[in-house]
Scaffold this motif. Structure first.
Motif, PDB file in Angstrom:
ATOM      1  N   SER A 118       0.750  -1.196   0.074  1.00 28.47           N
ATOM      2  CA  SER A 118      -0.061  -0.131  -0.041  1.00 28.47           C
ATOM      3  C   SER A 118       0.901   1.187  -0.093  1.00 28.47           C
ATOM      4  O   SER A 118       1.690   1.478   1.019  1.00 28.47           O
ATOM      5  N   THR A 119       0.752   1.988  -1.221  1.00 27.34           N
ATOM      6  CA  THR A 119       1.453   3.406  -1.037  1.00 27.34           C
ATOM      7  C   THR A 119       0.787   4.183  -1.991  1.00 27.34           C
ATOM      8  O   THR A 119       0.002   4.143  -3.032  1.00 27.34           O
ATOM      9  N   PHE A 120       0.377   5.481  -1.450  1.00 23.80           N
ATOM     10  CA  PHE A 120      -0.357   6.704  -1.866  1.00 23.80           C
ATOM     11  C   PHE A 120       0.384   6.875  -3.268  1.00 23.80           C
ATOM     12  O   PHE A 120       1.606   7.140  -3.209  1.00 23.80           O
ATOM     13  N   LEU A 121      -0.608   7.458  -4.343  1.00 25.82           N
ATOM     14  CA  LEU A 121       0.048   8.023  -5.447  1.00 25.82           C
ATOM     15  C   LEU A 121       0.208   9.625  -4.971  1.00 25.82           C
ATOM     16  O   LEU A 121      -0.677  10.359  -5.287  1.00 25.82           O
ATOM     17  N   THR A 122       1.366  10.072  -4.752  1.00 24.82           N
ATOM     18  CA  THR A 122       1.575  11.556  -4.353  1.00 24.82           C
ATOM     19  C   THR A 122       2.413  12.232  -5.089  1.00 24.82           C
ATOM     20  O   THR A 122       2.253  13.482  -5.141  1.00 24.82           O
TER      21      THR A 122
ATOM     22  N   THR B 261      -2.397  18.570  -4.048  1.00 25.92           N
ATOM     23  CA  THR B 261      -1.334  18.714  -3.051  1.00 25.92           C
ATOM     24  C   THR B 261      -0.866  17.277  -2.554  1.00 25.92           C
ATOM     25  O   THR B 261      -1.583  16.528  -1.928  1.00 25.92           O
ATOM     26  N   SER B 262       0.351  16.768  -3.118  1.00 22.30           N
ATOM     27  CA  SER B 262       0.853  15.578  -2.852  1.00 22.30           C
ATOM     28  C   SER B 262       0.233  14.463  -2.976  1.00 22.30           C
ATOM     29  O   SER B 262      -0.255  13.360  -2.056  1.00 22.30           O
TER      30      SER B 262
ATOM     31  N   LYS C  46      -4.237   4.958  -3.745  1.00 17.40           N
ATOM     32  CA  LYS C  46      -3.437   4.177  -3.073  1.00 17.40           C
ATOM     33  C   LYS C  46      -3.136   2.976  -4.222  1.00 17.40           C
ATOM     34  O   LYS C  46      -4.300   2.297  -4.386  1.00 17.40           O
ATOM     35  N   ALA C  47      -2.186   2.865  -4.545  1.00 16.33           N
ATOM     36  CA  ALA C  47      -1.787   1.802  -5.398  1.00 16.33           C
ATOM     37  C   ALA C  47      -1.383   0.510  -4.166  1.00 16.33           C
ATOM     38  O   ALA C  47      -1.213   0.643  -3.163  1.00 16.33           O
TER      39      ALA C  47
ATOM     40  N   GLN D  11       5.048  -0.922 -11.769  1.00 19.05           N
ATOM     41  CA  GLN D  11       5.037   0.350 -12.012  1.00 19.05           C
ATOM     42  C   GLN D  11       3.937   0.974 -12.312  1.00 19.05           C
ATOM     43  O   GLN D  11       2.924   0.225 -12.966  1.00 19.05           O
ATOM     44  N   ILE D  12       3.387   2.114 -11.992  1.00 16.94           N
ATOM     45  CA  ILE D  12       2.293   2.803 -12.620  1.00 16.94           C
ATOM     46  C   ILE D  12       2.746   3.847 -13.387  1.00 16.94           C
ATOM     47  O   ILE D  12       3.624   4.674 -13.226  1.00 16.94           O
TER      48      ILE D  12
END
Length: 186
Positions: free
Chosen positions: A54-58, A78-79, A158-159, A166-167
């Motif tokens: 889980s990682t947000f697309l920032t 913003t981010s 969120k990925a 890769q996105i």
């Protein structure tokens, strides 16, 4: 002189007798907001690696400026957190192009929403079949979000993948992006 509507009999005036010159948008849509007042589209402009669950697309978000301009004020980003320009009911859709660097049993994206600018909850999710390394997966989702407070109501993505993927992003097209359309009042 003129004839009042009280003096007209039922079925006395038909559409055949009304000329286009006498019909204006002001008369037709009096008290009705005509058209979409907000529409905006954002894209990821560069490919990003994501490892783990889980990682947000920032990073690398930009407004789509290829043959397009927003309608209305537009969203603020913003981010990776998207804020709304006005209250209302929004139709939100996203498309994400994923390249599997590793063998992934699952690869997808979860949309998160908040109504208090603090605690986020899952509002939509979409997953591709994952697959072996070297394969592409596209995920898409569409949902409705009621924005009642522009300071508190926000969206972020969120990925969510098993291993490394890769996105994909691009600065001249929408490989990965999100679209916001205000449908009407809340």
């Amino acid at each position: 002189g003129s004839v009042t509507t009280a003096k007209l009999g039922d079925n006395a005036v038909t559409t055949a007798k009304i000329t286009d010159a006498n019909v204006t948008s002001a008369k037709m849509f009096s008290g009705f907001k005509n058209g979409i007042t907000e529409a905006d589209q954002w894209r990821v402009s560069a490919t990003q690696n994501y490892t783990g669950t889980s990682t947000f697309l920032t990073a690398n978000w930009e407004r789509n400026d290829t043959s397009y301009d927003k309608i209305g004020t537009g969203m603020t980003e913003t981010s990776g957190v998207f804020s709304f320009p006005s209250t209302g009911i929004y139709n939100i859709s996203y498309v994400i192009l994923i390249y599997n660097v590793s063998n992934n049993n699952y690869a997808g994206v979860i949309a998160h929403a908040t109504n208090n600018n603090s605690t986020y909850y899952d509002i939509a999710s979409s997953y591709g079949g994952g697959g072996t390394s070297g394969r592409y997966t596209t995920v898409y989702n569409n949902f409705i979000f009621d924005v009642t407070n522009t300071s508190n109501d926000k969206i972020k993505l969120k990925a969510h993948m098993q291993y490394t993927a890769q996105i994909l992003g691009a600065g001249n097209e929408v490989s990965t992006g999100i679209t916001f359309i205000r449908l009407g009042d809340t």
